[in-house]
Design a protein around this motif. Structure first.
Motif, PDB file in Angstrom:
ATOM      1  N   ASP A 337      53.766  20.378  30.443  1.00  9.66           N
ATOM      2  CA  ASP A 337      53.642  21.599  29.662  1.00  9.66           C
ATOM      3  C   ASP A 337      52.672  22.522  30.372  1.00  9.66           C
ATOM      4  O   ASP A 337      52.345  22.295  31.543  1.00  9.66           O
ATOM      5  N   VAL A 338      52.178  23.527  29.665  1.00  7.78           N
ATOM      6  CA  VAL A 338      51.257  24.486  30.275  1.00  7.78           C
ATOM      7  C   VAL A 338      50.026  24.640  29.389  1.00  7.78           C
ATOM      8  O   VAL A 338      50.150  24.957  28.193  1.00  7.78           O
ATOM      9  N   MET A 339      48.837  24.405  29.969  1.00 11.33           N
ATOM     10  CA  MET A 339      47.592  24.588  29.227  1.00 11.33           C
ATOM     11  C   MET A 339      47.317  26.081  29.100  1.00 11.33           C
ATOM     12  O   MET A 339      47.216  26.789  30.106  1.00 11.33           O
ATOM     13  N   GLU A 340      47.172  26.556  27.851  1.00 10.86           N
ATOM     14  CA  GLU A 340      47.024  27.990  27.598  1.00 10.86           C
ATOM     15  C   GLU A 340      45.612  28.382  27.180  1.00 10.86           C
ATOM     16  O   GLU A 340      45.178  29.499  27.448  1.00 10.86           O
ATOM     17  N   PHE A 341      44.896  27.480  26.518  1.00  8.31           N
ATOM     18  CA  PHE A 341      43.560  27.842  26.022  1.00  8.31           C
ATOM     19  C   PHE A 341      42.754  26.596  25.723  1.00  8.31           C
ATOM     20  O   PHE A 341      43.279  25.476  25.680  1.00  8.31           O
ATOM     21  N   MET A 342      41.454  26.798  25.509  1.00 10.30           N
ATOM     22  CA  MET A 342      40.587  25.741  25.017  1.00 10.30           C
ATOM     23  C   MET A 342      39.949  26.229  23.724  1.00 10.30           C
ATOM     24  O   MET A 342      39.882  27.430  23.472  1.00 10.30           O
ATOM     25  N   VAL A 343      39.515  25.289  22.903  1.00  8.01           N
ATOM     26  CA  VAL A 343      38.815  25.634  21.668  1.00  8.01           C
ATOM     27  C   VAL A 343      37.439  24.992  21.727  1.00  8.01           C
ATOM     28  O   VAL A 343      37.325  23.765  21.825  1.00  8.01           O
ATOM     29  N   ILE A 344      36.408  25.820  21.679  1.00  4.68           N
ATOM     30  CA  ILE A 344      35.030  25.333  21.687  1.00  4.68           C
ATOM     31  C   ILE A 344      34.576  25.212  20.238  1.00  4.68           C
ATOM     32  O   ILE A 344      34.859  26.071  19.405  1.00  4.68           O
ATOM     33  N   ASN A 345      33.867  24.135  19.924  1.00  6.72           N
ATOM     34  CA  ASN A 345      33.502  23.799  18.537  1.00  6.72           C
ATOM     35  C   ASN A 345      34.751  23.711  17.653  1.00  6.72           C
ATOM     36  O   ASN A 345      34.890  24.428  16.665  1.00  6.72           O
ATOM     37  N   PRO A 346      35.682  22.833  18.007  1.00  7.00           N
ATOM     38  CA  PRO A 346      36.947  22.788  17.264  1.00  7.00           C
ATOM     39  C   PRO A 346      36.823  22.085  15.913  1.00  7.00           C
ATOM     40  O   PRO A 346      35.967  21.213  15.714  1.00  7.00           O
ATOM     41  N   SER A 347      37.674  22.480  15.001  1.00  2.00           N
ATOM     42  CA  SER A 347      37.904  21.699  13.779  1.00  2.00           C
ATOM     43  C   SER A 347      38.975  20.671  14.103  1.00  2.00           C
ATOM     44  O   SER A 347      39.819  20.896  14.983  1.00  2.00           O
ATOM     45  N   TRP A 348      38.925  19.560  13.394  1.00  2.00           N
ATOM     46  CA  TRP A 348      39.978  18.548  13.581  1.00  2.00           C
ATOM     47  C   TRP A 348      40.902  18.587  12.386  1.00  2.00           C
ATOM     48  O   TRP A 348      40.488  18.282  11.256  1.00  2.00           O
ATOM     49  N   TYR A 349      42.103  19.017  12.594  1.00  2.00           N
ATOM     50  CA  TYR A 349      43.118  19.010  11.547  1.00  2.00           C
ATOM     51  C   TYR A 349      43.839  17.672  11.656  1.00  2.00           C
ATOM     52  O   TYR A 349      44.630  17.449  12.569  1.00  2.00           O
ATOM     53  N   VAL A 350      43.551  16.787  10.737  1.00  2.00           N
ATOM     54  CA  VAL A 350      43.980  15.397  10.845  1.00  2.00           C
ATOM     55  C   VAL A 350      45.506  15.321  10.772  1.00  2.00           C
ATOM     56  O   VAL A 350      46.111  15.854   9.839  1.00  2.00           O
ATOM     57  N   PRO A 351      46.138  14.676  11.740  1.00  2.00           N
ATOM     58  CA  PRO A 351      47.604  14.528  11.696  1.00  2.00           C
ATOM     59  C   PRO A 351      48.057  13.857  10.411  1.00  2.00           C
ATOM     60  O   PRO A 351      47.381  12.968   9.882  1.00  2.00           O
ATOM     61  N   ARG A 352      49.197  14.294   9.916  1.00  2.00           N
ATOM     62  CA  ARG A 352      49.740  13.787   8.645  1.00  2.00           C
ATOM     63  C   ARG A 352      49.841  12.262   8.647  1.00  2.00           C
ATOM     64  O   ARG A 352      49.530  11.604   7.646  1.00  2.00           O
ATOM     65  N   SER A 353      50.270  11.684   9.768  1.00  2.00           N
ATOM     66  CA  SER A 353      50.444  10.235   9.825  1.00  2.00           C
ATOM     67  C   SER A 353      49.113   9.512   9.612  1.00  2.00           C
ATOM     68  O   SER A 353      49.065   8.458   8.965  1.00  2.00           O
ATOM     69  N   ILE A 354      48.035  10.068  10.153  1.00  2.00           N
ATOM     70  CA  ILE A 354      46.719   9.441   9.989  1.00  2.00           C
ATOM     71  C   ILE A 354      46.217   9.630   8.558  1.00  2.00           C
ATOM     72  O   ILE A 354      45.637   8.713   7.958  1.00  2.00           O
ATOM     73  N   VAL A 355      46.462  10.812   8.003  1.00  2.00           N
ATOM     74  CA  VAL A 355      46.045  11.076   6.621  1.00  2.00           C
ATOM     75  C   VAL A 355      46.655  10.058   5.667  1.00  2.00           C
ATOM     76  O   VAL A 355      45.958   9.436   4.855  1.00  2.00           O
ATOM     77  N   THR A 356      47.967   9.857   5.778  1.00  2.00           N
ATOM     78  CA  THR A 356      48.668   9.033   4.783  1.00  2.00           C
ATOM     79  C   THR A 356      48.599   7.534   5.068  1.00  2.00           C
ATOM     80  O   THR A 356      48.576   6.723   4.152  1.00  2.00           O
ATOM     81  N   LYS A 357      48.558   7.178   6.364  1.00  2.00           N
ATOM     82  CA  LYS A 357      48.582   5.750   6.707  1.00  2.00           C
ATOM     83  C   LYS A 357      47.195   5.126   6.799  1.00  2.00           C
ATOM     84  O   LYS A 357      47.027   3.927   6.562  1.00  2.00           O
ATOM     85  N   GLU A 358      46.185   5.953   7.136  1.00  2.00           N
ATOM     86  CA  GLU A 358      44.849   5.397   7.326  1.00  2.00           C
ATOM     87  C   GLU A 358      43.873   5.807   6.231  1.00  2.00           C
ATOM     88  O   GLU A 358      43.190   4.954   5.649  1.00  2.00           O
ATOM     89  N   TYR A 359      43.797   7.120   5.957  1.00  2.00           N
ATOM     90  CA  TYR A 359      42.763   7.580   5.032  1.00  2.00           C
ATOM     91  C   TYR A 359      43.152   7.466   3.561  1.00  2.00           C
ATOM     92  O   TYR A 359      42.312   7.168   2.708  1.00  2.00           O
TER      93      TYR A 359
END
Length: 536
Positions: A337-359
């Motif tokens: 793919d192509v790297m377009e940007f970086m995010v400094i001090n990012p928020s983590w938007y938890v993937p749906r699979s982790i939300v429902t299966k782990e948390y």
């Protein structure tokens, strides 16, 4: 009656003259009939292959292999097919000797027409396999999601018919130095296999400097045969043997401590056949990715646990990485793919699979579990945990998302590097630094964690900032989430090579952490690829 012809003689000469006059037309008729028979045979044999049918129809079903003037094409094709095994292709599938025999045995125009089409089919199979691989990767393993170009068959045979046949066939192989180096390593291993391999395996659980005895001799002999040290009669684990072990460890992704521990001996005891199968798979992967890589790009080799910025063929930045854990839903996929940007001090938007299966299971037992995460409602605003009855929801019905605000403890660390893709895979920092000290680093949910993320950011920003470190650090100190676009987006390649040869000719091998090579090699064997021993 001297000077005069008898009636019988006159009739005989008249008949001969008539026949002589008729011969050109008679022979032409026979020739036309032969041409027609061949064309009809070509048309019938090609009828079920749309590409070949279109090609021959456009040239009025004239042959390119079995005609009197086609010897160069015949010879070039037969020679290429006979050498297909040199490229790790299924030579038995093209059967050069069988095709040669068919050509010799073709007596009638119809026979030659059928052989013509058979030769064309084998040409197209060979060309397709050489340019794009024997296998379709997406059908082999779900983690192989790269897009492999397949070339138009009609255009391929049309180009062949108009080109120098030897030059055309030679150019089909990947035009990459690494492919040529792998081919040389393949031949070296095949010759070793014919000579019996690397000899006796090392019968020990671990060996270290200062030791002596039979197992040390086994280690010494094996490393000599592998080319890591010169011949010596020593029976002691001396400095020379320690140095050889370190060289071996470097080329096998192991900590170069010079101690032959369990992981080192496991690699030392690998058989020639094991390494040869890895090389064959690596050559197939090179055919899947036959196009030369860009002058500047980001390259992650998953089994090597490293990320590099490559510029003009050389690494200008290198860092250890942690990749996806070896479970079905966490393995890091292979794609570009192509790297377009970086995010400094990012928020983590938890993937749906982790939300429902782990948390969700944790929060059912204790609503305050994973307290570092915010519960987000459908309106995008935080929801108090006390307002939610977690017990009433399951994986499908849970209506909330989860988010972790920027912080040093954020799962993404303090920076992430984005190349938006449908697999939701990216590179990022991590607060879990201890994992980078391990030899095996497959622990993530699929994304790639970078050991030196700040240095990686500086290297990326160098192309657009006069003071990349100052810019990054001042942005970081704000504590606020900020997207920084790359003015020159950079191609990113997530690859999976357990075997490669560096420009100095040194072969490197890694563990098949996801079992992908094993799956690919089985599929190659089913397609007709085989291990072979070659006499020197």
């Amino acid at each position: 009656m001297t000077g005069f012809l008898t009636r019988r003689t006159t009739v005989k000469y008249l008949a001969a003259g008539a026949l002589s006059a008729a011969l050109p037309g008679l022979f032409a008729g026979r020739a036309d009939a032969a041409v027609t028979a061949m064309k009809q045979a070509i048309a019938e044999a090609a009828a079920r292959d749309e590409a070949l049918s279109a090609f021959y129809r456009a040239r009025d079903f004239k042959p390119i292999f079995v005609g009197k003037s086609d010897s160069r094409r015949r010879g070039a094709l037969l020679k290429a097919l006979a050498k297909a095994d040199d490229h790790g292709l299924p030579g038995s599938a093209y059967d050069a000797e069988g095709l040669k025999g068919m050509m010799k045995q073709a007596r009638t125009p119809s026979d030659r027409g059928r052989v013509e089409v058979e030769a064309a089919k084998r040409l197209l199979d060979y060309a397709d396999h050489m340019r794009s691989g024997v296998l379709n990767p997406r059908r082999v393993d779900r983690g192989l999601v790269m897009d492999v170009p397949r070339y138009d068959r009609t255009s391929t045979i049309d180009a062949f018919s108009k080109s120098n046949p030897q030059a055309f066939l030679k150019k089909l192989a990947p035009r990459k130095p690494e492919y040529v180096r792998l081919q040389k390593e393949k031949l070296r291993l095949e010759k070793l296999l014919a000579r019996g391999g690397w000899g006796e395996t090392v019968q020990a659980k671990a060996l270290k400097p200062g030791q002596s005895g039979g197992a040390v001799v086994q280690l010494r002999n094996r490393l000599i045969r592998m080319g890591y040290m010169r011949k010596t009669a020593t029976q002691t684990y001396d400095a020379n043997l320690q140095s050889a072990v370190q060289k071996f460890q470097v080329q096998h992704g192991l900590a170069p401590d010079g101690v032959a521990g369990a992981s080192t001996l496991a690699q030392v005891n690998a058989q020639v056949e094991d390494r040869l199968s890895q090389v064959l798979v690596a050559m197939e992967r090179n055919r899947w990715n036959a196009r030369p890589l860009e002058k500047k790009h980001v390259y992650v080799n998953i089994p090597d646990y490293h990320v590099d910025i490559i510029q003009n063929g050389k690494s200008t930045f290198r860092s250890r990485v942690v990749v996806g854990k070896n479970t079905e839903d966490r393995r890091t996929p292979e794609f570009s793919d192509v790297m377009e940007f970086m995010v400094i001090n990012p928020s983590w938007y938890v993937p749906r699979s982790i939300v429902t299966k782990e948390y969700l299971p944790l929060m059912k037992r204790n609503r305050n579990a994973a307290g570092q995460l915010q519960i987000i409602g459908r309106n995008g605003k935080p929801v108090s945990r006390s307002a939610i009855n977690f017990a009433q929801y399951n994986e499908k019905t849970f209506p909330y998302s989860m988010k972790q605000p920027p912080s040093k403890g954020n799962a993404l660390g303090l920076v992430k590097f984005m190349f938006p893709n449908k697999y939701n895979i990216y590179l990022h920092d991590t607060p879990s630094k201890s994992l980078f000290g391990r030899e095996t680093r497959a622990f993530s949910h699929g994304c790639v964690r970078v050991h030196k993320p700040f240095d990686f950011a500086y290297a990326l920003l160098k192309a657009q900032e006069s003071d990349p470190e100052g810019f990054f650090q001042s942005t970081l100190r704000t504590g606020r989430e900020r997207r920084v676009d790359l003015r020159e987006p950079l191609p990113v390649h997530l690859a999976y090579y357990t075997a490669w040869v560096d420009p100095k000719g040194r072969a490197h091998y890694r563990n098949d952490i996801y079992g992908r090579d094993r799956t690919i090699f089985r599929a190659l064997q089913n397609a007709g690829v085989s291990l072979r021993a070659v006499q020197s």
